[in-house]
Design an enzyme around this catalytic site. Structure first.
Site, PDB file in Angstrom:
ATOM      1  N   SER A 190       6.339  -3.426   3.008  1.00 32.10           N
ATOM      2  CA  SER A 190       7.784  -3.633   2.895  1.00 32.10           C
ATOM      3  C   SER A 190       8.495  -2.369   3.346  1.00 32.10           C
ATOM      4  O   SER A 190       7.907  -1.285   3.341  1.00 32.10           O
ATOM      5  CB  SER A 190       8.159  -3.950   1.441  1.00 32.10           C
ATOM      6  OG  SER A 190       9.562  -3.895   1.254  1.00 32.10           O
TER       7      SER A 190
ATOM      8  N   TYR B 168       7.521  -2.463  -7.750  1.00 36.43           N
ATOM      9  CA  TYR B 168       7.360  -3.017  -6.400  1.00 36.43           C
ATOM     10  C   TYR B 168       7.330  -1.905  -5.359  1.00 36.43           C
ATOM     11  O   TYR B 168       6.474  -1.887  -4.465  1.00 36.43           O
ATOM     12  CB  TYR B 168       8.508  -3.983  -6.120  1.00 36.43           C
ATOM     13  CG  TYR B 168       8.465  -4.645  -4.760  1.00 36.43           C
ATOM     14  CD1 TYR B 168       7.594  -5.702  -4.512  1.00 36.43           C
ATOM     15  CD2 TYR B 168       9.306  -4.235  -3.729  1.00 36.43           C
ATOM     16  CE1 TYR B 168       7.566  -6.323  -3.271  1.00 36.43           C
ATOM     17  CE2 TYR B 168       9.286  -4.844  -2.494  1.00 36.43           C
ATOM     18  CZ  TYR B 168       8.411  -5.892  -2.264  1.00 36.43           C
ATOM     19  OH  TYR B 168       8.387  -6.503  -1.028  1.00 36.43           O
TER      20      TYR B 168
END
Length: 256
Positions: free
Chosen positions: A141, A154
């Protein structure tokens, strides 16, 4: 961009980026093993793949946050095809929270799925990837490159994916195996809704993404799938250890 005769295993293939990658690989001639937890959705993706290719994917159903399921997914894939050319580690989740309110249970859940399961499956698959001179594409990401508040666990997991990718790339380069990752920005999938966003909040989030991405919009799963298939293909034969931002320029932005 020809994967005829090549076996590709994709985790988290029942929706979003994983599903888009599965269809893209199918169009390019790959023989597929698709992993996911939602059997119904996985079957729908398999039907889409079959519609654009001559091969029916093998469905390796399982929750790869569980060690026994990860081993089962790998053993099923290898028993079915007897080889592996490309491993796409895509499965992942997101949960909101800061250092003040992210519980250890949340932290463990995110890390187990986003990083530990990737480590485990890659470890199992590497001997066959060495034999095939294959490659690995991990889905990270923009959060692995840049820091953003509110999704602490995350962020840490995706930073770990980038480091894992680079280390594996260096360790396996001499054996002819490449490892790269893609780093999507906000991409229109079910990820954030599964992470707890309701429809109204998600709509506002996508609208706000027009200002946080240089290209003025969130990304599409197909755009990330294009990058995944490129990195897995012979067109990227001299590319390893790369974190490829597919994020509309978000990684380069510094909002004031």
């Amino acid at each position: 961009m020809n994967f005829a005769g090549k076996v590709v295993l994709i985790t988290g293939a029942s929706s979003g980026i994983g599903a888009a990658a599965a269809v893209k690989f199918a169009k390019l001639g790959a023989i597929l093993a698709l992993n996911g937890r939602n059997v119904e959705n996985l079957q729908k993706v398999a039907e889409q793949c079959t519609a654009v290719s001559k091969c029916t994917p093998h469905l390796a159903v399982g929750d790869i946050s569980k060690e026994t399921d990860t081993k089962k997914v790998w053993e099923e894939t290898f028993c079915t095809y007897k080889k592996l050319d490309v491993l796409v580690n895509n499965a992942g989740i997101i949960e909101t929270g800061t250092i003040e309110n992210t519980s250890l249970e949340q932290y463990d859940r995110v890390m187990n799925i986003n990083l530990r399961a990737m480590y485990h499956l890659t470890m199992l698959a590497v001997p066959e990837l060495i034999k095939s001179k294959g490659n690995i594409v991990n889905v990270s990401s923009v959060n692995g490159i840049r820091s953003f508040p509110g999704v602490l666990a995350y962020n840490i997991s995706k930073m770990g994916v980038d480091q894992f990718t680079r280390c594996v790339a260096l360790e396996l380069a001499a054996k002819g195996v490449r490892a790269n990752c893609v780093n999507p920005g906000v991409t229109v999938t079910n990820l954030h809704k599964r992470g707890g966003m309701n429809a109204e909040a998600y709509s506002k989030f996508l609208e706000h993404s027009k200002t946080t991405h240089a290209l003025g919009r969130p990304g599409k799963a197909d755009e990330v799938a294009d990058a995944i298939t490129f990195l897995a293909s012979d067109l990227a034969s001299f590319t390893t250890g790369v974190s490829l931002a597919v994020d509309g320029g978000r990684h380069a932005m510094c909002p004031r």
